[in-house]
Design a protein around this motif. Structure first.
Motif, PDB file in Angstrom:
ATOM      1  N   ASP A  22      -5.328 -30.903 -13.816  1.00 44.42           N
ATOM      2  CA  ASP A  22      -5.281 -29.694 -14.647  1.00 44.42           C
ATOM      3  C   ASP A  22      -5.659 -28.469 -13.820  1.00 44.42           C
ATOM      4  OD1 ASP A  22      -4.494 -30.916 -17.029  1.00 44.42           O
ATOM      5  OD2 ASP A  22      -6.538 -31.065 -17.808  1.00 44.42           O
ATOM      6  N   LYS A  23      -6.720 -28.563 -13.058  1.00 45.55           N
ATOM      7  CA  LYS A  23      -7.209 -27.423 -12.276  1.00 45.55           C
ATOM      8  C   LYS A  23      -6.362 -27.189 -11.027  1.00 45.55           C
ATOM      9  CE  LYS A  23     -10.604 -26.652 -15.044  1.00 45.55           C
ATOM     10  NZ  LYS A  23     -10.621 -25.495 -15.925  1.00 45.55           N
ATOM     11  N   THR A  31       1.891 -24.261 -14.214  1.00 44.95           N
ATOM     12  CA  THR A  31       1.051 -23.847 -15.338  1.00 44.95           C
ATOM     13  C   THR A  31       1.584 -24.232 -16.715  1.00 44.95           C
ATOM     14  OG1 THR A  31       2.133 -21.691 -15.340  1.00 44.95           O
ATOM     15  CG2 THR A  31       0.116 -21.899 -14.030  1.00 44.95           C
ATOM     16  N   ILE A  32       2.796 -24.740 -16.779  1.00 44.65           N
ATOM     17  CA  ILE A  32       3.378 -25.147 -18.058  1.00 44.65           C
ATOM     18  C   ILE A  32       3.273 -26.659 -18.165  1.00 44.65           C
ATOM     19  CG2 ILE A  32       5.442 -25.081 -19.512  1.00 44.65           C
ATOM     20  CD1 ILE A  32       4.310 -22.304 -18.772  1.00 44.65           C
ATOM     21  N   THR A  33       2.775 -27.173 -19.291  1.00 49.46           N
ATOM     22  CA  THR A  33       2.621 -28.620 -19.434  1.00 49.46           C
ATOM     23  C   THR A  33       3.570 -29.164 -20.495  1.00 49.46           C
ATOM     24  OG1 THR A  33       0.815 -28.341 -21.021  1.00 49.46           O
ATOM     25  CG2 THR A  33       0.210 -28.616 -18.703  1.00 49.46           C
ATOM     26  N   TYR A  34       4.042 -30.352 -20.215  1.00 51.54           N
ATOM     27  CA  TYR A  34       4.893 -31.124 -21.125  1.00 51.54           C
ATOM     28  C   TYR A  34       4.366 -32.551 -21.096  1.00 51.54           C
ATOM     29  CZ  TYR A  34       8.102 -27.211 -20.394  1.00 51.54           C
ATOM     30  OH  TYR A  34       8.656 -25.960 -20.290  1.00 51.54           O
ATOM     31  N   TRP A  39       3.890 -39.764 -19.700  1.00 54.66           N
ATOM     32  CA  TRP A  39       3.955 -38.844 -18.567  1.00 54.66           C
ATOM     33  C   TRP A  39       3.179 -37.565 -18.856  1.00 54.66           C
ATOM     34  CZ3 TRP A  39       5.889 -40.136 -13.929  1.00 54.66           C
ATOM     35  CH2 TRP A  39       6.714 -41.267 -13.873  1.00 54.66           C
ATOM     36  N   ASN A  40       2.493 -37.075 -17.838  1.00 50.63           N
ATOM     37  CA  ASN A  40       1.809 -35.786 -17.882  1.00 50.63           C
ATOM     38  C   ASN A  40       2.542 -34.882 -16.905  1.00 50.63           C
ATOM     39  OD1 ASN A  40      -0.690 -36.410 -19.581  1.00 50.63           O
ATOM     40  ND2 ASN A  40      -0.584 -38.100 -18.126  1.00 50.63           N
ATOM     41  N   VAL A  41       3.240 -33.893 -17.435  1.00 52.39           N
ATOM     42  CA  VAL A  41       4.127 -33.058 -16.629  1.00 52.39           C
ATOM     43  C   VAL A  41       3.539 -31.650 -16.507  1.00 52.39           C
ATOM     44  CG1 VAL A  41       6.441 -32.061 -16.479  1.00 52.39           C
ATOM     45  CG2 VAL A  41       6.137 -34.415 -17.304  1.00 52.39           C
ATOM     46  N   PHE A  42       3.493 -31.162 -15.266  1.00 55.50           N
ATOM     47  CA  PHE A  42       3.026 -29.820 -14.942  1.00 55.50           C
ATOM     48  C   PHE A  42       4.180 -29.107 -14.253  1.00 55.50           C
ATOM     49  CE2 PHE A  42      -0.629 -32.551 -15.097  1.00 55.50           C
ATOM     50  CZ  PHE A  42      -1.630 -31.792 -15.695  1.00 55.50           C
ATOM     51  N   ALA A  43       4.691 -28.049 -14.860  1.00 53.20           N
ATOM     52  CA  ALA A  43       5.878 -27.369 -14.337  1.00 53.20           C
ATOM     53  C   ALA A  43       5.547 -25.931 -13.946  1.00 53.20           C
ATOM     54  CB  ALA A  43       6.983 -27.369 -15.390  1.00 53.20           C
TER      55      ALA A  43
END
Length: 126
Positions: A22-23, A31-34, A39-43
């Motif tokens: 997260d950090k 900074t966008i999460t899905y 699945w933990n997606v950071f876009a």
């Protein structure tokens, strides 16, 4: 043209690494999460699938290895900042931050997430 699309990453325990990613990924512009059940997606900013993203899933059998993901820092201060983020959120600094004999201006930090996946943040002029 940047041809990077995404990275699918395995971790032993999402609970163990969630704060770290997260950090870290937020600081790197993802900074966008899905997030979903698997699945933990950071876009990056924009619309999937046309922006780079990290997709992280839990695999209790995952064995970290010597693969390394490298990030580009705009300057040595950003490398130092990422090193602090890593230390504050459960990562391990393996080397640096500092200059390395790869080139006279190669300034980097090598680190691991709490599950042992390896990374580098680097800035260099040549």
């Amino acid at each position: 043209m940047n041809r990077f699309s995404h990275m699918d990453l395995r971790v032993n325990s999402w609970e163990q690494v969630s704060l770290f990613y997260d950090k870290l990924l937020h600081e790197l512009g993802f900074t966008i999460t899905y997030h979903s059940e698997q699945w933990n997606v950071f876009a990056a900013q924009g619309e999937l699938p046309s922006v780079p993203y990290f997709a992280i899933t839990e695999d209790p059998e995952h064995q970290p290895n010597d693969n390394l993901i490298g990030f580009w820092g705009k300057d040595p201060a950003e490398v130092d900042h990422i090193a602090e983020v890593v230390k504050q959120h459960g990562g391990t600094i393996n080397s640096g931050p500092g200059f390395f004999p790869i080139s006279p201006t190669y300034y980097a930090v090598y680190f691991e997430d709490p599950c042992g996946n390896k990374y580098e943040m680097v800035h260099r002029l040549n």
